[in-house]
Design a protein around this motif. Structure first.
Motif, PDB file in Angstrom:
ATOM      1  N   SER B  94       4.661  26.898 -83.428  1.00 62.98           N
ATOM      2  CA  SER B  94       6.117  26.929 -83.348  1.00 62.98           C
ATOM      3  C   SER B  94       6.681  26.482 -84.679  1.00 62.98           C
ATOM      4  O   SER B  94       5.992  25.873 -85.505  1.00 62.98           O
ATOM      5  N   GLU B  96       9.123  24.284 -85.989  1.00 61.83           N
ATOM      6  CA  GLU B  96       9.471  23.008 -86.606  1.00 61.83           C
ATOM      7  C   GLU B  96       8.322  22.021 -86.601  1.00 61.83           C
ATOM      8  O   GLU B  96       7.430  22.083 -85.779  1.00 61.83           O
ATOM      9  N   GLY B  97       8.372  21.111 -87.491  1.00 65.09           N
ATOM     10  CA  GLY B  97       7.376  20.057 -87.543  1.00 65.09           C
ATOM     11  C   GLY B  97       8.017  18.729 -87.273  1.00 65.09           C
ATOM     12  O   GLY B  97       8.299  18.387 -86.140  1.00 65.09           O
ATOM     13  N   GLY B 101      13.364  18.392 -82.106  1.00 65.32           N
ATOM     14  CA  GLY B 101      13.978  19.521 -81.432  1.00 65.32           C
ATOM     15  C   GLY B 101      12.906  20.374 -80.778  1.00 65.32           C
ATOM     16  O   GLY B 101      11.804  19.953 -80.547  1.00 65.32           O
ATOM     17  N   MET B 102      13.221  21.532 -80.515  1.00 67.22           N
ATOM     18  CA  MET B 102      12.295  22.404 -79.799  1.00 67.22           C
ATOM     19  C   MET B 102      12.558  23.834 -80.198  1.00 67.22           C
ATOM     20  O   MET B 102      13.688  24.255 -80.348  1.00 67.22           O
ATOM     21  N   SER B 103      11.518  24.549 -80.384  1.00 67.15           N
ATOM     22  CA  SER B 103      11.700  25.973 -80.578  1.00 67.15           C
ATOM     23  C   SER B 103      10.604  26.693 -79.808  1.00 67.15           C
ATOM     24  O   SER B 103       9.660  26.095 -79.338  1.00 67.15           O
ATOM     25  N   GLU B 104      10.731  27.968 -79.730  1.00 68.44           N
ATOM     26  CA  GLU B 104       9.801  28.781 -78.975  1.00 68.44           C
ATOM     27  C   GLU B 104       8.389  28.607 -79.507  1.00 68.44           C
ATOM     28  O   GLU B 104       8.156  28.675 -80.716  1.00 68.44           O
ATOM     29  N   ALA B 105       7.451  28.389 -78.609  1.00 68.27           N
ATOM     30  CA  ALA B 105       6.046  28.345 -78.985  1.00 68.27           C
ATOM     31  C   ALA B 105       5.439  29.712 -78.731  1.00 68.27           C
ATOM     32  O   ALA B 105       5.632  30.306 -77.675  1.00 68.27           O
TER      33      ALA B 105
END
Lengths: 110, 116
Positions: B94, B96-97, B101-105
């Motif tokens: 995904s 971001e490191g 937050g969260m983003s699509e995996a």
């Protein structure tokens, strides 16, 4: 520790509406995600909730209540192709690792 | 096409014979991770990597090693496989490191490993 709970199985008929619940316990919380996995396939991303409330994406909606440590995935106008396993997931430990629930197997009947 | 590629898709091996499952992503993602999937247990994270040369243990790291020498690759190494490592393995990445937050995996297609 961290844990997520989901119902193991849900059955519904085509055209119906189904709700899949997820409760979680985590040491940190950065949002709740939902993934779909068909038999033999890889999980695919459906939705993400960082804040309380409802997020809508076509026939699918996802809800989060952080105060209740609870969320759900709502699938409307069910189709046969929606038969799959659905996983909720949280990002835990100050955002460093993902934890998935055990999954809910949805069977859509004609 | 944006994708995560795992190899091999299927592998049968014997106890104790070292093996590596490769994972490569072409999306310039910072975050990569490995999961194993067993019936009734869902997806359990083995190791994850926030960026090059930054890796950490997930929930079930025993018996596994990883490395992240390049951003695109994140191989999973089983130094001495045992039958209890028979499972379906998924690699995921995904965007971001450390930003949270969260983003699509994005998941690879999986590797079905059998250790006899």
């Amino acid at each position: 520790g961290q844990s997520l709970e989901q119902p193991s199985e849900v059955t519904a008929v085509e055209g119906a509406i189904v709700q899949i619940n997820c409760t979680y316990q985590t040491s940190g919380f950065y949002g709740l995600s939902w993934y779909q996995q068909h038999d033999g396939g890889a999980p695919t991303f459906l939705s993400y909730n960082a804040l309380d409330g409802l997020e809508e994406t076509g026939r699918f909606s996802s809800f989060l209540s952080r105060s209740d440590s609870y969320g759900y995935l709502l699938l409307q106008e069910l189709q046969m192709k929606d038969s799959a396993s659905y996983f909720c997931a949280v990002r835990d430990n100050y955002g460093q690792n993902f934890v998935f629930g055990p999954g809910t197997r949805l069977s859509v009947l004609p | 096409e944006a994708q995560v590629t795992q190899n091999p898709r299927y592998l049968i091996t014997v106890t104790g014979k070292k093996l590596t499952v490769t994972c490569s992503q072409n999306m310039n993602h910072e975050y990569m991770s490995w999961y194993r999937q067993d019936p009734g247990l869902g997806l359990r994270q083995i190791y994850y990597s926030m960026n090059v040369e930054v890796t950490d243990k997930g929930d079930v790291p025993e018996g596994y090693k990883v490395s992240r020498k390049e951003k695109r690759n994140f191989p999973l190494i089983l130094e001495s496989p045992s039958p209890n490592q028979t499972s379906l393995y998924f690699c995921a990445s995904s965007l971001e490191g450390w930003t949270g937050g969260m983003s699509e995996a994005f998941f690879g297609q999986g590797t079905r490993l059998t250790v006899v």
